[in-house]
Write an enzyme that holds these catalytic residues in place. Sequence first.
Site, short mmCIF file in Angstrom:
data_model
loop_
_atom_site.label_atom_id
_atom_site.label_comp_id
_atom_site.label_asym_id
_atom_site.label_seq_id
_atom_site.Cartn_x
_atom_site.Cartn_y
_atom_site.Cartn_z
N LYS A 42 0.82 -1.19 0.00
CA LYS A 42 0.00 0.00 0.00
C LYS A 42 0.86 1.25 0.00
O LYS A 42 0.42 2.32 -0.40
CB LYS A 42 -0.88 0.04 1.27
CG LYS A 42 -1.82 -1.12 1.42
CD LYS A 42 -2.51 -1.01 2.80
CE LYS A 42 -3.32 -2.26 3.09
NZ LYS A 42 -3.78 -2.27 4.48
N GLY A 43 2.08 1.16 0.51
CA GLY A 43 2.89 2.33 0.82
C GLY A 43 3.07 3.34 -0.30
O GLY A 43 3.18 4.53 -0.05
N GLU A 98 7.97 2.77 -5.77
CA GLU A 98 8.00 2.39 -4.36
C GLU A 98 8.13 3.64 -3.49
O GLU A 98 8.76 4.62 -3.89
CB GLU A 98 9.20 1.47 -4.09
CG GLU A 98 8.84 0.00 -3.97
CD GLU A 98 8.05 -0.35 -2.71
OE1 GLU A 98 7.32 0.50 -2.17
OE2 GLU A 98 8.18 -1.50 -2.27
N ASP A 99 7.55 3.59 -2.30
CA ASP A 99 7.72 4.69 -1.36
C ASP A 99 9.12 4.66 -0.75
O ASP A 99 9.79 5.68 -0.66
CB ASP A 99 6.65 4.67 -0.26
CG ASP A 99 6.47 3.30 0.37
OD1 ASP A 99 6.79 2.28 -0.27
OD2 ASP A 99 5.99 3.23 1.52
N ASP A 102 14.21 -0.37 1.84
CA ASP A 102 14.79 -0.61 3.15
C ASP A 102 15.84 -1.72 2.96
O ASP A 102 16.94 -1.46 2.50
CB ASP A 102 13.64 -1.04 4.06
CG ASP A 102 13.85 -0.68 5.49
OD1 ASP A 102 14.99 -0.75 5.95
OD2 ASP A 102 12.87 -0.35 6.17
N PHE A 151 12.57 5.62 12.56
CA PHE A 151 11.22 5.13 12.35
C PHE A 151 10.37 6.23 11.71
O PHE A 151 9.84 7.09 12.39
CB PHE A 151 10.60 4.68 13.67
CG PHE A 151 9.66 3.54 13.51
CD1 PHE A 151 9.74 2.43 14.34
CD2 PHE A 151 8.67 3.56 12.52
CE1 PHE A 151 8.88 1.36 14.18
CE2 PHE A 151 7.80 2.50 12.36
CZ PHE A 151 7.91 1.40 13.19
N ASP A 158 3.60 3.72 6.83
CA ASP A 158 2.77 3.48 8.01
C ASP A 158 3.56 2.97 9.21
O ASP A 158 4.67 2.47 9.08
CB ASP A 158 1.70 2.43 7.70
CG ASP A 158 2.29 1.02 7.53
OD1 ASP A 158 3.22 0.86 6.70
OD2 ASP A 158 1.86 0.11 8.24
N ARG A 164 -0.41 6.90 7.29
CA ARG A 164 -0.14 6.96 5.84
C ARG A 164 -0.65 8.28 5.25
O ARG A 164 -0.12 8.75 4.25
CB ARG A 164 -0.86 5.81 5.12
CG ARG A 164 -0.35 4.43 5.45
CD ARG A 164 -0.89 3.44 4.43
NE ARG A 164 -0.84 2.05 4.86
CZ ARG A 164 0.20 1.22 4.69
NH1 ARG A 164 1.30 1.66 4.14
NH2 ARG A 164 0.14 -0.03 5.10
C1 PRP Z 1 7.28 -1.27 3.14
C2 PRP Z 1 7.57 -0.22 2.09
C3 PRP Z 1 8.28 -1.01 1.01
C4 PRP Z 1 9.01 -2.08 1.80
C5 PRP Z 1 10.46 -1.73 1.92
O1 PRP Z 1 6.12 -1.98 2.75
O2 PRP Z 1 6.37 0.35 1.61
O3 PRP Z 1 7.35 -1.61 0.15
O4 PRP Z 1 8.42 -2.11 3.11
O5 PRP Z 1 11.13 -2.67 2.72
P1 PRP Z 1 12.20 -3.68 2.15
O6 PRP Z 1 13.11 -2.95 1.23
O7 PRP Z 1 12.91 -4.15 3.40
O8 PRP Z 1 11.49 -4.81 1.48
P2 PRP Z 1 5.35 -2.93 3.76
O9 PRP Z 1 5.81 -4.33 3.55
O10 PRP Z 1 5.43 -2.37 5.14
O11 PRP Z 1 3.86 -2.88 3.24
P3 PRP Z 1 2.98 -1.55 3.01
O12 PRP Z 1 3.51 -0.91 1.78
O13 PRP Z 1 1.59 -2.06 2.83
O14 PRP Z 1 3.14 -0.69 4.23
MG MG Z 2 4.27 -1.01 5.93
MN MN Z 3 5.29 -1.21 0.72
#
Ligand code: PRP
Ligand code: MG
Ligand code: MN
Length: 179
Positions: A42-43, A98-99, A102, A151, A158, A164
């Site tokens: 969703k991000g 992508e948002d 990480d 954080f 989120d 969000r």
């Molecule tokens: C978060 C963010 C990226 C991902 C990055 O999504 O939006 O998609 O983590 O992390 P990574 O590089 O370690 O994979 P999340 O899985 O929290 O889902 P969301 O987008 O629904 O919040």
């Molecule tokens: Mg998330």
């Molecule tokens: Mn995400």
Amino acid sequence: MQNDILEVLYSEQDIQEKVKEMGELLSRDFEGRNPLVICVLKGAFIFMSDLVKRMTVPLEIDFMAVSSYGQSTKSSGVVKIVKDLDVPVEGRHILIVEDIIDSGLTLSYLIDVLERRNALSITVAALFDKPARRTTDLEADYKGFSIPDAFVVGYGLDYAEKYRNLPYVGILKPEVYSH
Ligand code: PRP
Ligand code: MG
Ligand code: MN
């Protein structure tokens, strides 16, 4: 909600300026390529909608959602597709939006899936990058801001599905998640 924020890292204006800049670069580079722009739910939903408004070339959009299996954390690298694309990617120029990157595991999984489906090219645009947390050698082709390992929430990001809808990105107060 604002009371839970320790410090604003990027204001609404900072973000909008950056998104405009990225949209201009992408418009130049995707001229004549009719990209399929994929929002990673969703991000990425807010960044995606702001970014495509700044792109002046013909494009199509679709959505995809992935998550890690069961209780395992994403550091396990095991990811599954929760919502798949509606259209085939074979022979298409793909722009993944992508948002934040990480560890990079979400993106490396997605890129692998799209490569196996014979995408013609795969490009990644990420608004935020947390290089300190990377466990893969993955880099975004188009990057907004490099951020510290704090954080952060807002603008799609989120904590437990909240925050969000903040129009800016800020650091969450530790007391919000420490109990
Ligand atoms: C978060 C963010 C990226 C991902 C990055 O999504 O939006 O998609 O983590 O992390 P990574 O590089 O370690 O994979 P999340 O899985 O929290 O889902 P969301 O987008 O629904 O919040
Ligand atoms: Mg998330
Ligand atoms: Mn995400």
